[in-house]
Write an enzyme that holds these catalytic residues in place. Structure first.
Site, PDB file in Angstrom:
ATOM      1  N   SER A  95       0.829  -1.259  -0.199  1.00 20.16           N
ATOM      2  CA  SER A  95      -0.058   0.010  -0.027  1.00 20.16           C
ATOM      3  C   SER A  95       0.835   1.239   0.081  1.00 20.16           C
ATOM      4  O   SER A  95       1.749   1.575  -1.109  1.00 20.16           O
ATOM      5  CB  SER A  95      -0.833  -0.041   1.031  1.00 20.16           C
ATOM      6  OG  SER A  95      -2.008   0.798   1.099  1.00 20.16           O
ATOM      7  N   ASP A 233      -9.935  -5.503  -4.037  1.00 21.70           N
ATOM      8  CA  ASP A 233      -8.951  -4.638  -3.506  1.00 21.70           C
ATOM      9  C   ASP A 233      -9.516  -3.044  -3.742  1.00 21.70           C
ATOM     10  O   ASP A 233      -9.747  -2.824  -4.789  1.00 21.70           O
ATOM     11  CB  ASP A 233      -7.613  -4.646  -3.817  1.00 21.70           C
ATOM     12  CG  ASP A 233      -6.323  -4.255  -3.011  1.00 21.70           C
ATOM     13  OD1 ASP A 233      -6.438  -3.320  -2.352  1.00 21.70           O
ATOM     14  OD2 ASP A 233      -5.373  -4.898  -3.109  1.00 21.70           O
ATOM     15  N   HIS A 260      -7.649  -5.995   0.418  1.00 14.49           N
ATOM     16  CA  HIS A 260      -6.134  -5.140   0.473  1.00 14.49           C
ATOM     17  C   HIS A 260      -5.210  -5.973   0.908  1.00 14.49           C
ATOM     18  O   HIS A 260      -3.967  -5.603   1.081  1.00 14.49           O
ATOM     19  CB  HIS A 260      -6.397  -3.786   1.077  1.00 14.49           C
ATOM     20  CG  HIS A 260      -5.639  -2.799   1.103  1.00 14.49           C
ATOM     21  ND1 HIS A 260      -5.182  -2.397  -0.271  1.00 14.49           N
ATOM     22  CD2 HIS A 260      -4.824  -2.001   1.859  1.00 14.49           C
ATOM     23  CE1 HIS A 260      -4.144  -1.507  -0.161  1.00 14.49           C
ATOM     24  NE2 HIS A 260      -4.067  -1.053   1.252  1.00 14.49           N
TER      25      HIS A 260
END
Length: 288
Positions: A95, A233, A260
């Site tokens: 991320s 996601d 995610h």
């Protein structure tokens, strides 16, 4: 503890095999490394380094919000990598960690043996468009509450957090009970860092990372690159595939049952994917 610009950061190196070390770059910004715990299993092949970035977890938490900028975090990562010695490392950035990882790799290509970009945020234009589409698909009452709270400046309210949780259970982690590593990370979150750099919630990226754009530089990457994301996601498979297409020789794996946090949602498959990629990346380096 490692001295870095602005303070000291906590590190933990799990010793194991003699492969090239793997350095884990957690997300957030401000979500400490506890949620990356499953990667400790990879230490059978190589040292695995966990660290909490400045402002969260077990690291120092200075009060200076000027420290919460990507340029400083790149210098921080330099110090952490140097603590392992002079050789190259594998980087796994999740991320926000993908943003940090790519900037380090572009600045120090000689120190990066390979790059794993998990749920990568490499174009904030894409992130905003994807988040807006996913948010618009929420139940009408939830969306109305989000927009009302944001419009009234009440993003710290319980109502806003409850509405945001609906989004998170769709696009952050789809497990019915969130696993202990994630719960522990949430308890040590650096919210000042998150709000300064990202914004009030995942789907409202209004912080100082809002102008981050690296998609046009992906062709500069010379090391092996693996992209991963979840089918559900918040960093969508479509955007991740676009990054993959711009990165010569890169690989892409979409985890069909995940959002995610693929390394928690499909742990065994994810770890095997990363383990295989690292072994092949090292074999490629030896041939070169």
């Amino acid at each position: 503890m490692v001295d870095v610009p602005g303070g000291r950061v906590w590190t933990r190196c799990v010793a194991g095999g003699d492969g090239i070390p793997l350095v884990l770059l957690h997300g957030g910004p401000g979500c400490p490394s506890a949620y990356l715990g499953p990667f400790e299993a990879l230490a059978a092949d190589r040292p695995v380094l966990f660290y909490d970035q400045l402002g969260c977890g077990e690291s120092d938490r200075p009060d200076d919000t000027d420290l919460w900028r990507i340029e400083r975090y790149v210098r921080e990562l330099e110090a952490v990598v140097d603590s392992l010695g002079d050789g190259p490392v594998h980087l796994l950035g999740h991320s926000w960690g993908s943003m940090l990882g790519i900037d380090y790799a572009l600045a120090h290509p000689e120190r990066v043996a390979s790059l794993i970009l998990a749920s990568p945020c490499l174009s904030m234009d894409r992130v905003r468009a994807d988040m807006a589409r996913l948010k618009a698909a929420l139940p009408a009452a939830v969306l109305a509450m989000i927009e009302r709270c944001e419009g009234e400046g009440k993003t710290g309210s319980g109502a806003y957090q409850a509405a945001a949780l609906v989004f998170y259970r769709r696009h952050l982690c789809r497990l019915p009970v969130w696993p202990d590593p994630l719960v522990r990370a949430e308890a040590q979150w650096g919210w000042d860092v998150y709000h300064t750099m990202w914004g009030p919630a995942e789907f409202t990226p209004s912080g100082n990372l809002a102008g981050f754009e690296r998609e046009d530089r992906l062709g500069e990457l010379g090391c092996p690159v693996l992209y991963t994301c979840g089918r559900h996601d918040e960093i969508t498979p479509e955007s991740t595939a676009a990054y993959h297409a711009r990165t010569p020789g890169s690989e892409l794996r979409v985890f069909e049952e995940s959002a995610h946090l693929q390394h928690l949602e499909e742990e065994a498959a994810y770890l095997e994917t990363v383990r295989d990629f690292l072994v092949r990346a090292e074999a490629q380096a030896c041939v070169a």
